[in-house]
Design a protein around this motif. Sequence first.
Motif, PDB file in Angstrom:
ATOM      1  N   TYR A 132      -5.054   6.155  -0.879  1.00 38.30           N
ATOM      2  CA  TYR A 132      -4.254   4.949  -0.684  1.00 38.30           C
ATOM      3  C   TYR A 132      -4.343   4.085  -1.940  1.00 38.30           C
ATOM      4  O   TYR A 132      -5.438   3.775  -2.415  1.00 38.30           O
ATOM      5  CB  TYR A 132      -4.750   4.182   0.539  1.00 38.30           C
ATOM      6  CG  TYR A 132      -4.317   4.817   1.837  1.00 38.30           C
ATOM      7  CD1 TYR A 132      -4.843   6.040   2.238  1.00 38.30           C
ATOM      8  CD2 TYR A 132      -3.364   4.209   2.652  1.00 38.30           C
ATOM      9  CE1 TYR A 132      -4.436   6.644   3.429  1.00 38.30           C
ATOM     10  CE2 TYR A 132      -2.946   4.802   3.837  1.00 38.30           C
ATOM     11  CZ  TYR A 132      -3.487   6.023   4.211  1.00 38.30           C
ATOM     12  OH  TYR A 132      -3.074   6.619   5.383  1.00 38.30           O
ATOM     13  N   TYR A 133      -3.164   3.693  -2.433  1.00 36.80           N
ATOM     14  CA  TYR A 133      -3.068   2.908  -3.655  1.00 36.80           C
ATOM     15  C   TYR A 133      -2.485   1.535  -3.350  1.00 36.80           C
ATOM     16  O   TYR A 133      -1.474   1.418  -2.643  1.00 36.80           O
ATOM     17  CB  TYR A 133      -2.160   3.595  -4.671  1.00 36.80           C
ATOM     18  CG  TYR A 133      -2.664   4.931  -5.155  1.00 36.80           C
ATOM     19  CD1 TYR A 133      -2.301   6.099  -4.512  1.00 36.80           C
ATOM     20  CD2 TYR A 133      -3.501   5.014  -6.271  1.00 36.80           C
ATOM     21  CE1 TYR A 133      -2.761   7.340  -4.956  1.00 36.80           C
ATOM     22  CE2 TYR A 133      -3.960   6.241  -6.727  1.00 36.80           C
ATOM     23  CZ  TYR A 133      -3.583   7.395  -6.057  1.00 36.80           C
ATOM     24  OH  TYR A 133      -4.045   8.617  -6.509  1.00 36.80           O
ATOM     25  N   GLY A 144      -6.938   3.595  -6.437  1.00 37.90           N
ATOM     26  CA  GLY A 144      -6.854   4.392  -5.223  1.00 37.90           C
ATOM     27  C   GLY A 144      -8.173   4.469  -4.471  1.00 37.90           C
ATOM     28  O   GLY A 144      -9.248   4.421  -5.068  1.00 37.90           O
ATOM     29  N   ARG A 190       3.917  10.504  -3.508  1.00 42.80           N
ATOM     30  CA  ARG A 190       3.422   9.201  -3.088  1.00 42.80           C
ATOM     31  C   ARG A 190       4.500   8.506  -2.270  1.00 42.80           C
ATOM     32  O   ARG A 190       5.682   8.536  -2.624  1.00 42.80           O
ATOM     33  CB  ARG A 190       3.043   8.365  -4.305  1.00 42.80           C
ATOM     34  CG  ARG A 190       2.318   7.078  -3.990  1.00 42.80           C
ATOM     35  CD  ARG A 190       1.873   6.356  -5.252  1.00 42.80           C
ATOM     36  NE  ARG A 190       0.931   7.130  -6.038  1.00 42.80           N
ATOM     37  CZ  ARG A 190       0.265   6.634  -7.082  1.00 42.80           C
ATOM     38  NH1 ARG A 190       0.445   5.367  -7.452  1.00 42.80           N
ATOM     39  NH2 ARG A 190      -0.554   7.398  -7.768  1.00 42.80           N
ATOM     40  N   ALA A 215      -5.172  10.646   3.016  1.00 48.17           N
ATOM     41  CA  ALA A 215      -4.514  10.521   1.720  1.00 48.17           C
ATOM     42  C   ALA A 215      -5.344   9.595   0.832  1.00 48.17           C
ATOM     43  O   ALA A 215      -6.276   8.941   1.304  1.00 48.17           O
ATOM     44  CB  ALA A 215      -3.110   9.945   1.873  1.00 48.17           C
ATOM     45  N   GLN A 263      -9.891   6.744  -1.107  1.00 48.40           N
ATOM     46  CA  GLN A 263      -9.663   7.912  -0.242  1.00 48.40           C
ATOM     47  C   GLN A 263      -9.859   7.535   1.227  1.00 48.40           C
ATOM     48  O   GLN A 263     -10.864   6.913   1.604  1.00 48.40           O
ATOM     49  CB  GLN A 263     -10.640   9.031  -0.604  1.00 48.40           C
ATOM     50  CG  GLN A 263     -10.542  10.266   0.277  1.00 48.40           C
ATOM     51  CD  GLN A 263      -9.264  11.046   0.066  1.00 48.40           C
ATOM     52  OE1 GLN A 263      -8.867  11.303  -1.065  1.00 48.40           O
ATOM     53  NE2 GLN A 263      -8.610  11.433   1.160  1.00 48.40           N
ATOM     54  N   ARG A 277       0.538   5.704  -0.351  1.00 48.52           N
ATOM     55  CA  ARG A 277      -0.436   6.774  -0.184  1.00 48.52           C
ATOM     56  C   ARG A 277       0.119   8.091  -0.692  1.00 48.52           C
ATOM     57  O   ARG A 277       1.336   8.300  -0.724  1.00 48.52           O
ATOM     58  CB  ARG A 277      -0.869   6.923   1.290  1.00 48.52           C
ATOM     59  CG  ARG A 277       0.234   7.410   2.222  1.00 48.52           C
ATOM     60  CD  ARG A 277      -0.252   7.377   3.672  1.00 48.52           C
ATOM     61  NE  ARG A 277       0.792   7.806   4.613  1.00 48.52           N
ATOM     62  CZ  ARG A 277       0.669   7.728   5.925  1.00 48.52           C
ATOM     63  NH1 ARG A 277      -0.431   7.238   6.489  1.00 48.52           N
ATOM     64  NH2 ARG A 277       1.664   8.145   6.699  1.00 48.52           N
ATOM     65  N   ASP A 281      -2.805  10.859   8.430  1.00 54.81           N
ATOM     66  CA  ASP A 281      -2.967   9.662   7.605  1.00 54.81           C
ATOM     67  C   ASP A 281      -3.904   9.915   6.421  1.00 54.81           C
ATOM     68  O   ASP A 281      -4.056   9.046   5.560  1.00 54.81           O
ATOM     69  CB  ASP A 281      -3.534   8.501   8.439  1.00 54.81           C
ATOM     70  CG  ASP A 281      -2.579   8.047   9.530  1.00 54.81           C
ATOM     71  OD1 ASP A 281      -3.056   7.793  10.650  1.00 54.81           O
ATOM     72  OD2 ASP A 281      -1.368   7.937   9.257  1.00 54.81           O
ATOM     73  N   TRP A 295       0.847  -1.185   0.000  1.00 52.76           N
ATOM     74  CA  TRP A 295       0.000   0.000   0.000  1.00 52.76           C
ATOM     75  C   TRP A 295       0.888   1.242   0.000  1.00 52.76           C
ATOM     76  O   TRP A 295       1.834   1.339   0.784  1.00 52.76           O
ATOM     77  CB  TRP A 295      -0.917   0.021   1.220  1.00 52.76           C
ATOM     78  CG  TRP A 295      -1.981  -1.019   1.183  1.00 52.76           C
ATOM     79  CD1 TRP A 295      -1.935  -2.265   1.737  1.00 52.76           C
ATOM     80  CD2 TRP A 295      -3.254  -0.911   0.550  1.00 52.76           C
ATOM     81  NE1 TRP A 295      -3.103  -2.943   1.476  1.00 52.76           N
ATOM     82  CE2 TRP A 295      -3.931  -2.126   0.753  1.00 52.76           C
ATOM     83  CE3 TRP A 295      -3.909   0.102  -0.163  1.00 52.76           C
ATOM     84  CZ2 TRP A 295      -5.217  -2.372   0.264  1.00 52.76           C
ATOM     85  CZ3 TRP A 295      -5.179  -0.132  -0.644  1.00 52.76           C
ATOM     86  CH2 TRP A 295      -5.826  -1.351  -0.427  1.00 52.76           C
TER      87      TRP A 295
END
Length: 120
Positions: free
Chosen positions: A93-94, A113, A45, A91, A115, A38, A89, A36
């Motif tokens: 998240y990918y 991604g 990133r 962001a 949110q 972010r 935290d 993961w």
Amino acid sequence: QVQLVESGGGLVQPGESLRLSCAASGSIISINVMGWHRQAPGKQRELVAQVTRGGSTDYTDSVKGRFTISRDSAGNTVYLQMNSLKPEDTAVYYCNAQVVTTFGIRHSAWGHGTQVTVSS
């Protein structure tokens, strides 16, 4: 083709928890590392956490002790349990997976991604 589908983002208050999921599918022979990353507004990133096929994990310092990454037994789904969430935290998240496709090609696949917003 390799697809990563993420779920589990949302809006929570500081101190609360969220669990992200990411399922990989498509022309995959094997997946080595899943992780993961972010990206917060105006920032680059960054890697949050990753787990190898063998189960070894790595975390960025800011989430150690609060986040836990894991994979299912088939190795195609990765989870990120996020506890004691903080506003920093927040962001997108990918999910990322380092795969070998059925054509024998090593490929770095990304999800679209999800949110995560931490706000009171």
